[in-house]
Motif scaffolding. Structure first.
Motif, mmCIF file in Angstrom:
data_model
loop_
_atom_site.group_PDB
_atom_site.id
_atom_site.type_symbol
_atom_site.label_atom_id
_atom_site.label_comp_id
_atom_site.label_asym_id
_atom_site.label_seq_id
_atom_site.Cartn_x
_atom_site.Cartn_y
_atom_site.Cartn_z
ATOM 1 N N LYS A 6 13.631 -8.713 32.347
ATOM 2 C CA LYS A 6 13.408 -7.285 32.536
ATOM 3 C C LYS A 6 13.381 -6.619 31.174
ATOM 4 N N ILE A 7 12.286 -5.926 30.882
ATOM 5 C CA ILE A 7 12.125 -5.219 29.612
ATOM 6 C C ILE A 7 12.112 -3.728 29.894
ATOM 7 N N ALA A 8 12.995 -3.003 29.213
ATOM 8 C CA ALA A 8 13.119 -1.558 29.398
ATOM 9 C C ALA A 8 12.508 -0.816 28.221
ATOM 10 N N VAL A 9 11.784 0.237 28.531
ATOM 11 C CA VAL A 9 11.171 1.106 27.519
ATOM 12 C C VAL A 9 11.702 2.515 27.738
ATOM 13 N N LEU A 10 12.448 3.021 26.783
ATOM 14 C CA LEU A 10 13.062 4.341 26.911
ATOM 15 C C LEU A 10 12.256 5.420 26.192
ATOM 16 N N ARG A 11 12.394 6.633 26.662
ATOM 17 C CA ARG A 11 11.847 7.792 25.950
ATOM 18 C C ARG A 11 12.656 8.008 24.679
ATOM 19 N N VAL A 74 15.668 -4.250 25.570
ATOM 20 C CA VAL A 74 15.384 -2.819 25.486
ATOM 21 C C VAL A 74 14.542 -2.582 24.238
ATOM 22 N N LEU A 75 13.375 -1.992 24.436
ATOM 23 C CA LEU A 75 12.484 -1.710 23.313
ATOM 24 C C LEU A 75 12.620 -0.257 22.891
ATOM 25 N N GLY A 76 12.491 -0.005 21.598
ATOM 26 C CA GLY A 76 12.539 1.352 21.102
ATOM 27 C C GLY A 76 11.774 1.488 19.801
ATOM 28 N N VAL A 77 11.377 2.707 19.477
ATOM 29 C CA VAL A 77 10.850 2.996 18.150
ATOM 30 C C VAL A 77 12.035 3.151 17.202
ATOM 31 N N GLN A 78 12.972 4.020 17.596
ATOM 32 C CA GLN A 78 14.253 4.116 16.921
ATOM 33 C C GLN A 78 15.331 3.602 17.873
ATOM 34 N N GLY A 79 16.432 3.136 17.325
ATOM 35 C CA GLY A 79 17.473 2.563 18.157
ATOM 36 C C GLY A 79 18.090 3.596 19.086
ATOM 37 N N PRO A 80 18.219 3.288 20.381
ATOM 38 C CA PRO A 80 18.857 4.228 21.307
ATOM 39 C C PRO A 80 20.369 4.261 21.099
ATOM 40 N N ASP A 81 20.975 5.408 21.324
ATOM 41 C CA ASP A 81 22.427 5.496 21.281
ATOM 42 C C ASP A 81 23.018 4.640 22.394
ATOM 43 N N LEU A 82 24.206 4.126 22.151
ATOM 44 C CA LEU A 82 24.836 3.225 23.111
ATOM 45 C C LEU A 82 25.015 3.888 24.469
ATOM 46 N N ALA A 83 25.242 5.207 24.494
ATOM 47 C CA ALA A 83 25.451 5.910 25.759
ATOM 48 C C ALA A 83 24.269 5.757 26.705
ATOM 49 N N LEU A 84 23.069 5.537 26.157
ATOM 50 C CA LEU A 84 21.873 5.363 26.989
ATOM 51 C C LEU A 84 21.776 3.969 27.579
ATOM 52 N N LEU A 85 22.595 3.049 27.090
ATOM 53 C CA LEU A 85 22.468 1.646 27.470
ATOM 54 C C LEU A 85 23.515 1.212 28.486
ATOM 55 N N SER A 86 24.117 2.165 29.154
ATOM 56 C CA SER A 86 25.069 1.832 30.209
ATOM 57 C C SER A 86 24.348 1.033 31.298
ATOM 58 N N GLU A 89 23.670 -5.519 30.153
ATOM 59 C CA GLU A 89 24.700 -6.550 30.058
ATOM 60 C C GLU A 89 24.849 -7.069 28.632
ATOM 61 N N PRO A 90 26.065 -7.537 28.281
ATOM 62 C CA PRO A 90 26.246 -8.177 26.973
ATOM 63 C C PRO A 90 25.250 -9.325 26.793
ATOM 64 N N GLY A 91 24.759 -9.465 25.574
ATOM 65 C CA GLY A 91 23.756 -10.491 25.285
ATOM 66 C C GLY A 91 22.333 -9.984 25.339
ATOM 67 N N ALA A 92 22.135 -8.794 25.911
ATOM 68 C CA ALA A 92 20.780 -8.228 25.953
ATOM 69 C C ALA A 92 20.329 -7.861 24.549
ATOM 70 N N TRP A 93 19.015 -7.872 24.365
ATOM 71 C CA TRP A 93 18.435 -7.528 23.063
ATOM 72 C C TRP A 93 18.116 -6.037 23.006
ATOM 73 N N VAL A 94 18.354 -5.448 21.848
ATOM 74 C CA VAL A 94 17.833 -4.120 21.515
ATOM 75 C C VAL A 94 16.866 -4.327 20.358
ATOM 76 N N VAL A 95 15.586 -4.092 20.603
ATOM 77 C CA VAL A 95 14.528 -4.390 19.636
ATOM 78 C C VAL A 95 13.873 -3.078 19.224
ATOM 79 N N ALA A 96 14.057 -2.677 17.964
ATOM 80 C CA ALA A 96 13.557 -1.375 17.519
ATOM 81 C C ALA A 96 13.679 -1.279 16.006
#
Length: 377
Positions: A6-11, A74-86, A89-96
């Motif tokens: 599952k790949i998430a794309v946030l605003r 989780v994909l981003g242009v800039q890194g999302p704040d941790l509060a958005l990543l509730s 799961e641990p081990g997930a990637w944040v790619v930005a």
């Protein structure tokens, strides 16, 4: 066979950020690999991409909490704040683009949450990673936009014009720093008809400057860097070189109408290239565009996101120049991320599996710890 990730794309939520980390084009391609794409509603609006375009490409569109719940990447242009990543799961990637030096607290938060943070701006400058390099793609657009905005601010025409009322002389444009942004600035200024000159501390850039039809301006009696600096960037030079370069620039800059500065040193404040005294030597009505404004600026007096006028010279510096071309910047950024994920996609694993060369270069956190050598100690 493991089910697809599952790949998430946030605003994007950073002030002034108009880009998005996935487009319908890359959504389709990621789904074709076997991924499940979830896009936050409104994520692409500032880049002229409506929610329906993502749905037509095969993505699920919803609110942020549902989009990130159970996400593997989780994909981003800039890194999302941790509060958005509730719900991630641990081990997930944040790619930005994670700005590890400027946003160290956020990196630490990712580590404490057990996330694996991958900083795309740390992508090594090697041949096989060129298509994944967000710095190159975004710098290319920034160099173009810098010239366009400088031309718009400049109160005269760029090309020479011969009219019945007389001849208008071509603008003189000087580009300082001949990396990706600088080369595009040279090419754009040339296309607009300016007389272009450029300088850099790396002697190898002379041929590149000449190949674009511009004039190289180099210190001849003091050695600069032969070839490229580390990672393709320039490095700090000796005091002798800096003095000689300052004298050369002072004599040249006084005759210029437009100056574009692009010099950056990763992890450090931008080097000072232009002093107040040098600004004062320029003609009233001249324009300086400082592409290093987000890192403190190459120009004395630069203020990010303001037009500062000193001695009759206008100084422009944006905190996020690529964001002023949201559609194209998003398209290129999204392709960089797709190229990265697809290059390491393992069908048996159902997702990307990094090798050591790329993984060690971009991985900031893993297993609850900050692991990148540039952030340790």
């Amino acid at each position: 066979m493991v089910t697809g990730r599952k790949i998430a794309v946030l605003r994007e939520r950073a002030s002034g950020e108009t880009r998005v980390s996935a487009t319908p084009e890359t959504v389709k391609k990621l789904i074709a690999l076997g991924a499940a794409l979830h896009v936050e509603s409104g994520a692409g609006l500032s880049a002229s991409i409506p929610d329906e375009a993502y749905r037509e490409a095969g993505a699920e569109v919803g609110e942020a909490a549902a989009v990130v719940a159970g996400a593997d990447i989780v994909l981003g242009v800039q890194g999302p704040d941790l509060a958005l990543l509730s719900g991630v799961e641990p081990g997930a990637w944040v790619v930005a683009g994670l700005d590890p030096f400027g946003q160290r607290a956020r990196v630490d938060a990712y580590a404490q949450a057990g996330l694996e943070a991958l900083a795309m701006e740390f992508m090594p400058r090697i041949t096989r990673a060129q298509s994944m390099d967000i710095l190159s793609s975004q710098s290319n657009l920034a160099g173009y936009k810098a010239v366009i905005l400088a031309a718009d601010t400049y109160g005269r025409a760029f090309p020479m014009m011969m009219t019945a009322a007389g001849t208008i002389s071509a603008a003189k444009c000087f580009v300082m720093g001949v990396g990706v942004a600088g080369l595009q600035a040279i090419a754009t200024a040339r296309r607009l008809g300016a007389q272009v000159s450029a300088t850099d501390v790396r002697s190898a850039t002379k041929e590149q400057i000449l190949s674009l039809g511009a004039k190289p301006i180099f210190v001849e009696n003091v050695a600069g860097i032969e070839g490229e600096g580390a990672g393709g960037y320039a490095t700090e030079m000796s005091e002798e070189y800096q003095k000689a370069q300052g004298e050369l620039v002072s004599s040249h800059i006084a005759r210029q109408d437009i100056v574009i500065t692009t010099a950056l040193i990763p992890g450090r404040p931008a080097p000072r290239l232009i002093s107040d005294a040098q600004i004062a030597s320029m003609k009233p009505g001249s324009v300086i565009f400082d592409l290093a404004a987000p890192q403190g600026g190459n120009v004395e007096g630069t203020v990010a996101d303001e037009v500062v006028e000193k001695h009759g010279v206008k100084i422009i510096g944006l905190s996020n120049t690529p964001a002023h071309l949201p559609a194209d910047a998003s398209a290129l950024f999204a392709r960089n991320l797709f190229n990265f994920l697809s290059a390491f996609w393992d069908k048996e694993a159902g997702g990307p599996v990094l090798d050591a060369e790329i993984g060690d270069a971009i991985r900031l956190t893993q297993g609850g710890k900050v692991v990148h050598e540039r952030l340790l100690g």
